[in-house]
Design an enzyme around this catalytic site. Structure first.
Site, PDB file in Angstrom:
ATOM      1  N   GLU A  93       0.817  -1.210   0.000  1.00 12.88           N
ATOM      2  CA  GLU A  93       0.000   0.000   0.000  1.00 12.88           C
ATOM      3  C   GLU A  93       0.851   1.261   0.000  1.00 12.88           C
ATOM      4  OE1 GLU A  93      -4.078  -1.221   2.112  1.00 12.88           O
ATOM      5  OE2 GLU A  93      -2.420  -1.082   3.497  1.00 12.88           O
ATOM      6  N   CYS A 106       3.212   8.457   1.781  1.00 10.11           N
ATOM      7  CA  CYS A 106       3.769   7.477   2.719  1.00 10.11           C
ATOM      8  C   CYS A 106       4.053   6.202   1.925  1.00 10.11           C
ATOM      9  CB  CYS A 106       2.739   7.242   3.823  1.00 10.11           C
ATOM     10  SG  CYS A 106       3.305   6.122   5.078  1.00 10.11           S
ATOM     11  N   CYS A 113       6.458  -7.059   6.732  1.00  5.33           N
ATOM     12  CA  CYS A 113       7.648  -6.634   7.485  1.00  5.33           C
ATOM     13  C   CYS A 113       8.160  -7.839   8.264  1.00  5.33           C
ATOM     14  CB  CYS A 113       7.280  -5.499   8.448  1.00  5.33           C
ATOM     15  SG  CYS A 113       8.697  -4.781   9.304  1.00  5.33           S
ATOM     16  N   CYS A 117       6.667  -5.706  15.618  1.00  3.14           N
ATOM     17  CA  CYS A 117       6.322  -4.756  16.675  1.00  3.14           C
ATOM     18  C   CYS A 117       4.884  -5.061  17.113  1.00  3.14           C
ATOM     19  CB  CYS A 117       6.459  -3.329  16.162  1.00  3.14           C
ATOM     20  SG  CYS A 117       8.138  -2.988  15.573  1.00  3.14           S
ATOM     21  N   CYS A 120       1.766  -2.993  15.803  1.00  2.00           N
ATOM     22  CA  CYS A 120       1.701  -2.637  14.379  1.00  2.00           C
ATOM     23  C   CYS A 120       1.031  -3.731  13.550  1.00  2.00           C
ATOM     24  CB  CYS A 120       3.104  -2.368  13.858  1.00  2.00           C
ATOM     25  SG  CYS A 120       3.182  -2.118  12.071  1.00  2.00           S
ATOM     26  N   SER A 200      11.933   6.514   8.027  1.00  7.21           N
ATOM     27  CA  SER A 200      11.636   6.076   9.387  1.00  7.21           C
ATOM     28  C   SER A 200      12.161   4.666   9.608  1.00  7.21           C
ATOM     29  CB  SER A 200      10.118   6.101   9.603  1.00  7.21           C
ATOM     30  OG  SER A 200       9.792   5.542  10.857  1.00  7.21           O
ATOM     31  N   SER A 222      11.562   5.244  15.335  1.00  7.29           N
ATOM     32  CA  SER A 222      10.392   4.726  16.047  1.00  7.29           C
ATOM     33  C   SER A 222      10.839   4.302  17.436  1.00  7.29           C
ATOM     34  CB  SER A 222       9.814   3.528  15.293  1.00  7.29           C
ATOM     35  OG  SER A 222       9.308   3.957  14.058  1.00  7.29           O
ATOM     36  N   HIS A 224       9.180   4.879  20.846  1.00  4.44           N
ATOM     37  CA  HIS A 224       7.999   4.268  21.492  1.00  4.44           C
ATOM     38  C   HIS A 224       8.141   3.844  22.953  1.00  4.44           C
ATOM     39  CE1 HIS A 224       6.489   4.490  17.495  1.00  4.44           C
ATOM     40  NE2 HIS A 224       7.051   3.395  17.058  1.00  4.44           N
ATOM     41  N   ASN A 299      -3.228   3.841  16.500  1.00  2.55           N
ATOM     42  CA  ASN A 299      -4.359   3.527  15.625  1.00  2.55           C
ATOM     43  C   ASN A 299      -4.755   2.066  15.791  1.00  2.55           C
ATOM     44  OD1 ASN A 299      -4.700   6.070  14.213  1.00  2.55           O
ATOM     45  ND2 ASN A 299      -2.686   5.656  13.349  1.00  2.55           N
ATOM     46  N   CYS A 342      -1.213   5.331  10.247  1.00  2.00           N
ATOM     47  CA  CYS A 342       0.036   4.682  10.633  1.00  2.00           C
ATOM     48  C   CYS A 342      -0.225   3.314  11.230  1.00  2.00           C
ATOM     49  CB  CYS A 342       0.740   5.450  11.745  1.00  2.00           C
ATOM     50  SG  CYS A 342       1.255   7.053  11.330  1.00  2.00           S
TER      51      CYS A 342
HETATM   52  N1  SAH Z   1       9.242   0.136   9.802  1.00  2.00           N
HETATM   53  C1  SAH Z   1       9.505   1.501   9.937  1.00  2.00           C
HETATM   54  C2  SAH Z   1       8.633   2.387   9.073  1.00  2.00           C
HETATM   55  C3  SAH Z   1       7.165   2.011   8.958  1.00  2.00           C
HETATM   56  S1  SAH Z   1       6.161   2.176  10.386  1.00  2.00           S
HETATM   57  C4  SAH Z   1       9.381   1.917  11.387  1.00  2.00           C
HETATM   58  O1  SAH Z   1       8.926   1.135  12.192  1.00  2.00           O
HETATM   59  O2  SAH Z   1       9.795   3.024  11.694  1.00  2.00           O
HETATM   60  C5  SAH Z   1       5.745   3.910  10.448  1.00  2.00           C
HETATM   61  C6  SAH Z   1       5.434   4.425  11.844  1.00  2.00           C
HETATM   62  O3  SAH Z   1       4.105   4.022  12.277  1.00  2.00           O
HETATM   63  C7  SAH Z   1       6.381   3.884  12.896  1.00  2.00           C
HETATM   64  O4  SAH Z   1       6.777   4.884  13.791  1.00  2.00           O
HETATM   65  C8  SAH Z   1       5.517   2.865  13.588  1.00  2.00           C
HETATM   66  O5  SAH Z   1       6.017   2.566  14.835  1.00  2.00           O
HETATM   67  C9  SAH Z   1       4.176   3.535  13.601  1.00  2.00           C
HETATM   68  N2  SAH Z   1       3.047   2.627  13.885  1.00  2.00           N
HETATM   69  C10 SAH Z   1       2.985   1.315  13.635  1.00  2.00           C
HETATM   70  N3  SAH Z   1       1.775   0.818  14.022  1.00  2.00           N
HETATM   71  C11 SAH Z   1       1.072   1.858  14.514  1.00  2.00           C
HETATM   72  C12 SAH Z   1      -0.258   2.000  15.036  1.00  2.00           C
HETATM   73  N4  SAH Z   1      -1.093   0.971  15.087  1.00  2.00           N
HETATM   74  N5  SAH Z   1      -0.657   3.224  15.419  1.00  2.00           N
HETATM   75  C13 SAH Z   1       0.164   4.294  15.314  1.00  2.00           C
HETATM   76  N6  SAH Z   1       1.423   4.219  14.815  1.00  2.00           N
HETATM   77  C14 SAH Z   1       1.882   3.022  14.429  1.00  2.00           C
HETATM   78 FE1  SF4 Z   2       7.732  -3.299  10.802  1.00  2.00          FE
HETATM   79 FE2  SF4 Z   2       7.748  -0.666  11.400  1.00  2.00          FE
HETATM   80 FE3  SF4 Z   2       5.534  -2.178  11.809  1.00  2.00          FE
HETATM   81 FE4  SF4 Z   2       7.677  -2.534  13.361  1.00  2.00          FE
HETATM   82  S1  SF4 Z   2       6.421  -0.653  13.216  1.00  2.00           S
HETATM   83  S2  SF4 Z   2       6.442  -4.171  12.414  1.00  2.00           S
HETATM   84  S3  SF4 Z   2       9.347  -2.202  11.924  1.00  2.00           S
HETATM   85  S4  SF4 Z   2       6.492  -1.710   9.844  1.00  2.00           S
END
Ligand code: SAH
Ligand code: SF4
Length: 365
Positions: A93, A106, A113, A117, A120, A200, A222, A224, A299, A342
């Site tokens: 996407e 984006c 991935c 995490c 995510c 990122s 990231s 967190h 989210n 995100c």
């Molecule tokens: N893999 C990379 C880039 C993609 S994620 C990374 O982790 O940085 C883009 C951003 O969205 C990251 O900061 C990630 O931690 C955040 N993210 C992932 N899941 C999310 C969610 N459910 N709600 C809000 N942010 C989220």
């Molecule tokens: Fe992958 Fe980024 Fe999602 Fe972590 S937050 S699972 S590194 S896409």
């Protein structure tokens, strides 16, 4: 019949080399580059600075494709999402987030991935493969097509920025990401400058320096969590590259300075990482780093074990960080209704049972 060469993804030098093999003079590469990346032309017959005979020769040996569009959605807030389908049927996407006088695309770097995490959605997707440079650039081209911005003067375009914050960990696909970004930053083509691109990462420490030295784009981390015990759970890559090492890489990031700060992304999870003590510790950790903080209300996605922090909690957290001198805007969720916010991205590409997926040489793979 020999396969046609895909032009999108070749560097300018490689394009010149390939064209030479078919008898084209060196200056043709520059012209064709301009047609493809500045004008958005996909059909050689529209390249009017090139003779008809040569257009046919190009069409015989080359192609300027786009990824297929499996689905496209527009949110009530005008966020747009394209689900792209690549030649092998895999999907990823890309999301365009418009603002008043600018907008960011984006971009995804992988299908799925490899990291997991816990908050995510992308991390729950089984199939993972790296996107090629052409597939990464293809997302940008699809967005320019969809926004009809190829022929518009650049100052009137809404698509001004790129964030590598879609699906995947860009630093596990560094070579393709770097190649794609170099092509995107070429000032005679798509021409989006390094200052308008943010990469990122979840914290692939050994690759961070190269991003600054070789690409010079903005960096987002990231983070967190402010303690390793918690970050080990939220961002499991932390077990390999803990907070102290990650922050050291940020402290010495070559492309950061007072005017170009590193963004620390911090997802707000109710009762998990959102206390005043967490905010104070965050401020302590960021000392001596050119930093700003981006607070992201989490989210939701189906089956996730978290809740979003309350607005009051997020405001209190932001105040502490802000009072310490760090800008700490709260990111407004965009496109939630079309699942484009995100961490909500997940394509329906699933790995076939028993299928092995090769991901190349990457740290942590
Ligand atoms: N893999 C990379 C880039 C993609 S994620 C990374 O982790 O940085 C883009 C951003 O969205 C990251 O900061 C990630 O931690 C955040 N993210 C992932 N899941 C999310 C969610 N459910 N709600 C809000 N942010 C989220
Ligand atoms: Fe992958 Fe980024 Fe999602 Fe972590 S937050 S699972 S590194 S896409």
């Amino acid at each position: 019949m020999t396969e046609k060469t895909h032009i999108v993804g070749l560097t300018r030098e490689e394009l010149a080399e390939k064209l030479k093999e078919h008898g084209f003079e060196a200056f043709r590469a520059k012209q064709i580059w301009h047609w493809i990346y500045h004008r958005g032309v996909t059909d050689f017959a529209q390249m009017t600075t090139i003779a008809k005979k040569q257009q046919s020769l190009l069409a015989e040996h080359f192609t300027v494709g786009r990824p297929g569009i499996a689905r496209q959605l527009t949110s009530f807030d005008n966020t747009r999402k394209w689900l792209l389908e690549f030649e092998d049927g895999n999907k990823a996407e890309t999301v365009f987030i418009p603002e008043e006088d600018r907008g960011a695309l984006c971009v995804s770097s992988q299908v799925g991935c490899t990291l997991t995490c816990s908050f995510c959605h992308t991390g729950t997707q089984k199939l993972v493969r790296n996107l090629s440079a052409g597939e990464i650039i293809g997302q940008v081209m699809i967005a320019r097509d969809g926004l009809e911005e190829w022929s518009r003067p650049r100052e009137d375009c809404l698509f001004t920025n790129i964030v590598l914050m879609g699906m995947g960990e860009p630093l596990f696909n560094y070579d393709n990401v770097a190649r794609a970004l170099r092509i995107i930053m070429d000032m005679e083509g798509i021409a989006i400058s390094k200052r308008k691109i943010t990469l990122s990462t979840s914290g692939v420490v050994p690759m961070i320096r190269r991003v600054g030295e070789e690409l010079g784009v903005n960096l987002a981390i990231s983070l967190h969590a402010v303690r390793d015990e918690l970050r080990d759970v939220l961002v499991p890559l932390n077990k390999k590259y803990p907070i102290a090492e990650l922050l050291e890489a940020c402290r010495t990031y070559p492309a950061a300075n007072n005017a170009r700060r590193i963004t620390f992304e911090y997802v707000m999870l109710k009762g998990v990482n959102d206390s005043d003590a967490d905010a104070h510790e965050l401020v302590r950790l960021l000392r001596n780093i050119h930093a700003k903080v981006n607070l992201i209300p989490w989210n939701p996605w189906p089956g996730a074990p978290y809740e979003t922090s309350t607005d009051e909690r997020i405001a209190a957290f932001a105040r502490i960080v802000n009072d310490a001198g760090y800008s700490s805007p709260v990111r407004t969720p965009r496109g939630r209704d079309i699942f484009a916010a995100c961490g909500q991205l997940k394509s329906d590409s699933e790995r076939k049972k028993g299928e092995k997926v090769w991901l190349g040489d990457q740290p942590g793979a």
